[in-house]
Every structure is written in structure tokens, then in C-alpha cells.
Design an enzyme around this catalytic site. Structure first.
Site, mmCIF file in Angstrom:
data_model
loop_
_atom_site.group_PDB
_atom_site.id
_atom_site.type_symbol
_atom_site.label_atom_id
_atom_site.label_comp_id
_atom_site.label_asym_id
_atom_site.label_seq_id
_atom_site.Cartn_x
_atom_site.Cartn_y
_atom_site.Cartn_z
ATOM 1 N N ASN A 43 30.316 25.238 -1.450
ATOM 2 C CA ASN A 43 31.643 25.844 -1.324
ATOM 3 C C ASN A 43 31.524 27.220 -0.675
ATOM 4 O O ASN A 43 30.554 27.954 -0.900
ATOM 5 C CB ASN A 43 32.393 25.878 -2.657
ATOM 6 C CG ASN A 43 31.639 26.465 -3.811
ATOM 7 O OD1 ASN A 43 30.409 26.464 -3.836
ATOM 8 N ND2 ASN A 43 32.356 26.964 -4.800
ATOM 9 N N ILE A 44 32.526 27.526 0.126
ATOM 10 C CA ILE A 44 32.557 28.799 0.855
ATOM 11 C C ILE A 44 33.926 29.428 0.626
ATOM 12 O O ILE A 44 34.959 28.855 1.012
ATOM 13 C CB ILE A 44 32.308 28.579 2.363
ATOM 14 C CG1 ILE A 44 30.947 27.887 2.582
ATOM 15 C CG2 ILE A 44 32.377 29.908 3.107
ATOM 16 C CD1 ILE A 44 30.649 27.538 4.034
ATOM 17 N N GLU A 45 33.912 30.579 -0.034
ATOM 18 C CA GLU A 45 35.176 31.244 -0.389
ATOM 19 C C GLU A 45 35.532 32.323 0.625
ATOM 20 O O GLU A 45 34.764 32.617 1.549
ATOM 21 C CB GLU A 45 35.053 31.807 -1.816
ATOM 22 C CG GLU A 45 34.797 30.683 -2.808
ATOM 23 C CD GLU A 45 34.777 31.114 -4.268
ATOM 24 O OE1 GLU A 45 34.646 32.328 -4.527
ATOM 25 O OE2 GLU A 45 34.900 30.220 -5.120
ATOM 26 N N GLU A 99 32.238 19.499 -1.040
ATOM 27 C CA GLU A 99 32.320 18.103 -0.568
ATOM 28 C C GLU A 99 32.912 18.036 0.826
ATOM 29 O O GLU A 99 32.463 17.258 1.671
ATOM 30 C CB GLU A 99 33.231 17.267 -1.487
ATOM 31 C CG GLU A 99 32.865 17.257 -2.940
ATOM 32 C CD GLU A 99 33.551 18.368 -3.721
ATOM 33 O OE1 GLU A 99 33.469 19.540 -3.303
ATOM 34 O OE2 GLU A 99 34.147 18.063 -4.752
ATOM 35 N N CYS A 145 37.821 17.875 -6.499
ATOM 36 C CA CYS A 145 39.228 18.250 -6.665
ATOM 37 C C CYS A 145 40.118 17.231 -5.946
ATOM 38 O O CYS A 145 39.642 16.362 -5.194
ATOM 39 C CB CYS A 145 39.464 19.654 -6.111
ATOM 40 S SG CYS A 145 39.594 19.721 -4.313
ATOM 41 N N CYS A 188 39.791 17.099 -2.121
ATOM 42 C CA CYS A 188 38.549 16.434 -1.686
ATOM 43 C C CYS A 188 38.644 14.927 -1.893
ATOM 44 O O CYS A 188 38.127 14.150 -1.089
ATOM 45 C CB CYS A 188 37.351 17.015 -2.421
ATOM 46 S SG CYS A 188 36.963 18.681 -1.847
HETATM 47 N N1 THU Z 1 35.199 23.619 -5.662
HETATM 48 C C1 THU Z 1 34.429 22.769 -4.915
HETATM 49 O O1 THU Z 1 33.600 23.216 -4.109
HETATM 50 N N2 THU Z 1 34.600 21.438 -5.084
HETATM 51 C C2 THU Z 1 35.500 20.884 -5.951
HETATM 52 O O2 THU Z 1 35.792 19.701 -5.856
HETATM 53 C C3 THU Z 1 36.079 21.738 -6.995
HETATM 54 C C4 THU Z 1 36.210 23.164 -6.604
HETATM 55 C C5 THU Z 1 35.040 25.062 -5.466
HETATM 56 C C6 THU Z 1 36.186 25.740 -4.778
HETATM 57 C C7 THU Z 1 36.030 27.159 -5.266
HETATM 58 O O3 THU Z 1 35.127 27.827 -4.403
HETATM 59 C C8 THU Z 1 35.390 27.031 -6.627
HETATM 60 O O4 THU Z 1 34.893 25.696 -6.711
HETATM 61 C C9 THU Z 1 36.342 27.275 -7.782
HETATM 62 O O5 THU Z 1 37.479 26.496 -7.650
#
Ligand code: THU
Length: 136
Positions: free
Chosen positions: A42-44, A55, A85, A88
Site C-alpha cells: 500500500n502507498i499512502e 492488492e 477492501c 479491491c
Molecule cells: N489497505 C490495503 O492496502 N488493502 C486493503 O485491502 C485494505 C486497506 C491499506 C490502505 C491504507 O493504506 C491502509 O491499508 C489503511 O486503510
């Protein structure tokens, strides 16, 4: 590739998570029908909404290399069994409808789901092709 080896790749990808805002690390790995492997984390973003899940990074890396048929997806996160989520799940629906979705805590502790388990009665590409308007 064996599930355990794919989980190791997802765990390794999770180490690259850029998560200064949530501090919640997620890693993913996908295997395509020709055996290619793509990983993601994940990249915020400081503006929050541009954040992308692990994903989707892994799937989009595969698709951007021309690999649109995915047969396995691994997800590992900081919670006890981190599930994909909703957004995804919809992306999995597009490129990995028949894939095994593997949610893992470790190489020894994981569960295998179908997309139908996670997103029943889904909307997808076929719906656009069989619009009721076509029979007018
Ligand atoms: N996140 C994912 O990378 N995949 C998911 O299916 C659930 C959420 C990440 C997004 C965000 O960076 C962090 O988890 C908190 O929501």
C-alpha cells in the site's frame, strides 16, 4: 508457485509499504496464468484519497505488463487476517474472477477464498455486454 512461496513474496512486499498516515502495512502478490509473479504494497498520500491498496498495486503491475489473467492473489496485513477492501474486491472481479484469494497471517496460517465468497452477486464486464437495451 506454492502458496507458501507466494506468501513469502507478499510478506516481503509488505516491508515496502509507504504508510506514514495509517501505519498499517499491507503486502500482496499475484500469480498470472503464465506463472509470472507481481507484488505490491500500500502507498499512502498526504492528500489521503490518492492512497492505493497493496492488492491493486500488484494487480495493476500485472495488467500494465500485459498479464490480465490472474489465478492467485495473496494479501497480508497488520491485522489478524487482513481481507481485501471492497474496492479491491471489485478490481479482483475484473481481472481475477476465478482466482484463489488467499488471506494470510503467515506461511503456515492462511485461508483460501473464491471471489464469489468475497463479492457475491457482483457486477462485471459481462453485464455491460448484456444490457437489456441490446434487445430493443
Ligand atoms: N489497505 C490495503 O492496502 N488493502 C486493503 O485491502 C485494505 C486497506 C491499506 C490502505 C491504507 O493504506 C491502509 O491499508 C489503511 O486503510
Amino acid at each position: 508457485m506454492e502458496n507458501k512461496d507466494l506468501i513469502k513474496k507478499a510478506l516481503k512486499a509488505k516491508e515496502m509499504a509507504y504508510v506514514p498516515y495509517s501505519n498499517f502495512h499491507v503486502g500482496a502478490a499475484v500469480e498470472t496464468d503464465d506463472g509470472s509473479i507481481f507484488t505490491g504494497c500500500n502507498i499512502e498520500n498526504a492528500s489521503y484519497s490518492p492512497t492505493i491498496c497493496a492488492e491493486r498495486i500488484a494487480i495493476f503491475k500485472a495488467v500494465s505488463e500485459g498479464k490480465t489473467r490472474i489465478k492467485k492473489i495473496i494479501v497480508v496485513g497488520d491485522s489478524d487476517m487482513t481481507f481485501p477492501c471492497g474496492v479491491c474486491r471489485q478490481v479482483i472481479r475484473e481481472f481475477a474472477r476465478d482466482a484463489e484469494v488467499i488471506v494470510a497471517n503467515s506461511t503456515d496460517e492462511y485461508k483460501v477464498y473464491s471471489l464469489e465468497d468475497l463479492l457475491p452477486h457482483s457486477f462485471g464486464p459481462e453485464d455491460l455486454k448484456r444490457s437489456k437495451k441490446d434487445s430493443d
